[in-house]
Design an enzyme around this catalytic site. Structure first.
Site, short mmCIF file in Angstrom:
data_model
loop_
_atom_site.label_atom_id
_atom_site.label_comp_id
_atom_site.label_asym_id
_atom_site.label_seq_id
_atom_site.Cartn_x
_atom_site.Cartn_y
_atom_site.Cartn_z
N LYS A 35 11.70 12.98 -11.57
CA LYS A 35 10.40 13.66 -11.56
C LYS A 35 9.77 13.56 -10.17
O LYS A 35 10.25 12.79 -9.32
CB LYS A 35 9.50 12.99 -12.60
CG LYS A 35 9.26 11.52 -12.31
CD LYS A 35 8.80 10.75 -13.54
CE LYS A 35 8.51 9.32 -13.17
NZ LYS A 35 8.28 8.45 -14.33
N TYR A 255 -8.91 4.50 16.13
CA TYR A 255 -10.21 4.74 15.47
C TYR A 255 -10.83 3.42 15.01
O TYR A 255 -10.16 2.57 14.45
CB TYR A 255 -10.03 5.62 14.23
CG TYR A 255 -9.80 7.08 14.55
CD1 TYR A 255 -10.77 7.84 15.21
CD2 TYR A 255 -8.62 7.70 14.16
CE1 TYR A 255 -10.54 9.19 15.49
CE2 TYR A 255 -8.40 9.05 14.43
CZ TYR A 255 -9.37 9.78 15.08
OH TYR A 255 -9.15 11.11 15.36
C1 LIG Z 1 9.04 7.30 -14.29
C2 LIG Z 1 9.53 6.77 -15.60
C3 LIG Z 1 10.68 6.00 -15.66
C4 LIG Z 1 11.37 5.44 -14.42
O1 LIG Z 1 10.65 4.28 -14.02
P1 LIG Z 1 11.08 3.37 -12.77
O2 LIG Z 1 10.10 2.27 -12.78
O3 LIG Z 1 10.96 4.24 -11.57
O4 LIG Z 1 12.46 2.94 -13.03
C5 LIG Z 1 11.18 5.66 -16.91
N1 LIG Z 1 10.54 6.05 -18.04
C6 LIG Z 1 9.41 6.78 -18.01
C7 LIG Z 1 8.74 7.16 -19.29
C8 LIG Z 1 8.84 7.14 -16.79
O5 LIG Z 1 7.71 7.84 -16.78
#
Ligand SMILES: *Cc1c(COP(=O)(O)O)cnc(C)c1O
Length: 361
Positions: A35, A255
């Site tokens: 994702k 800054y």
């Molecule tokens: C993003 C996600 C994962 C992966 O999690 P990591 O901590 O990056 O391994 C697994 N399950 C769900 C439901 C997620 O949203």
């Protein structure tokens, strides 16, 4: 329009890290979380590199459709589920699985006519209290779904951990127990583990594991370096040194003048900033590397430039400076900046020039 910062994506590292998942969770199928553009690494190139994964987890319909349209035939699951009947039809048409995590989804599945049934992952809230149906409604919901002609086969039973990265904590053990009670006697496949679950909670492996950050070479644990876990960084972020300044003791840098030269010294300017996705909150002292030598940020991060300490450092204008990657673990940068590696790589902006290292086949 491309700026000067470069992100090199190491496909060999992705494959190595997938092998680490398989070794840590033998027997489980692997649903690779890609994702958010594969945590900023590029969804399609990562899916290609991880072709040997058993499936892909995405957040929303647009991501799933893009992956299918690119020709990937793997199981795909949308972790957020769908928002309306149009999205449900789009998912079903493309053979994309959906999470069902609220009554709205059950209603959609009852009232929408689909050309073909959709694969369902029933998400159970075992204590994270973000998404999911109440654990005590699992059996009833599972049966309703299993009898719904819009649903393909038996739903897969899943939950998500809130604190699997905290090894001394008891929450994960409790979440697993709540899950086991909720699904007792139901003959669906099971999926619980994210990266932290894969590495720290073998009891959570079951049928499908869902690694994300470990595939990209990030440690899910605040106090265990990725290197110790034999994970390799999939992204190296660099930008060129564009100026070397000879400054005097007492000169403020950047800054707000938040950092002052403690002595006469050289300070370098590097062509990257928060406009490229480098975290603005990275303080003086955040590690960087040039020519294999570690040094640190001095002064505030600006939109296009960061300034670095060149005391005792051999460097010339034009040298690439590593912001994170093989020499500067992204987890160290994340901790310094008060965030997590997930946010760092996701934030790498569209102006950054991406190159791909195919690695060894
Ligand atoms: C993003 C996600 C994962 C992966 O999690 P990591 O901590 O990056 O391994 C697994 N399950 C769900 C439901 C997620 O949203």
């Amino acid at each position: 329009m491309r700026r000067h910062a470069r992100a090199r994506i190491d496909l060999g590292a992705l494959r190595h890290n997938l092998a680490r998942v398989r070794a840590a969770a033998p027997g489980a199928r692997v649903m690779a979380a890609i994702k958010a553009d594969a945590y900023g690494h590029g969804m399609l190139r990562v899916a290609e590199a991880l072709h040997a994964a058993d499936g892909f987890a995405l957040a929303c319909v647009a991501e799933g459709v893009a992956l299918r349209d690119a020709g990937f035939a793997h199981p795909i699951v949308l972790l957020q589920g769908v928002r309306d009947a149009d999205e449900l039809r789009a998912a079903a048409d493309k053979g994309i699985g959906i999470c069902v995590h609220q009554p709205h989804h059950l209603r959609l599945l009852e009232i929408t006519s689909l050309k073909k049934p959709v694969k369902v992952w029933l998400k159970i809230d075992t204590g994270m209290h973000r998404l999911g149906i109440p654990a005590e409604e699992t059996a009833e919901t599972f049966r309703a779904l299993a009898n719904n002609p819009n649903v393909a086969g038996k739903p897969c039973l899943m939950t998500h951990f809130a604190r699997a990265d905290e090894q001394g904590d008891t929450t994960t053990r409790e979440q697993i127990a709540v899950f086991d009670r909720a699904v007792e006697g139901l003959d669906g496949k099971q999926s619980l583990a994210n990266s932290a679950g894969i590495l720290a909670w073998p009891d959570s492996h079951r049928d499908w594991v869902r690694p994300g950050i470990m595939l990209y070479g990030g440690s899910p644990f605040a106090h265990r370096p990725a290197r110790e876990l034999d994970l390799r960084p999939a992204m190296t972020l660099t930008a060129p040194l564009i100026a070397i300044r000879e400054l005097k003791q007492g000169d403020p840098v950047g800054y707000g003048g938040t950092w002052t030269c403690p002595e006469d010294m050289r300070v370098g300017a590097v062509a990257i900033g928060y406009g490229d996705g480098y975290p603005r909150h990275a303080p003086s002292g955040t590690p960087v590397a040039v020519r294999g030598q570690r040094t640190q940020l001095v002064g505030r991060v600006s939109m296009d430039v960061v300034t670095i300490d060149l005391r005792g450092i051999d460097a010339e204008i034009g040298d690439p400076v590593e912001l994170w990657g093989g020499q500067v673990p992204m987890d160290e940068v994340a901790i310094a900046a008060g965030t997590i590696s997930y946010e760092l790589t996701c934030s790498v902006g569209p102006f950054v020039h991406v190159t791909v290292d195919a690695g060894n086949p």
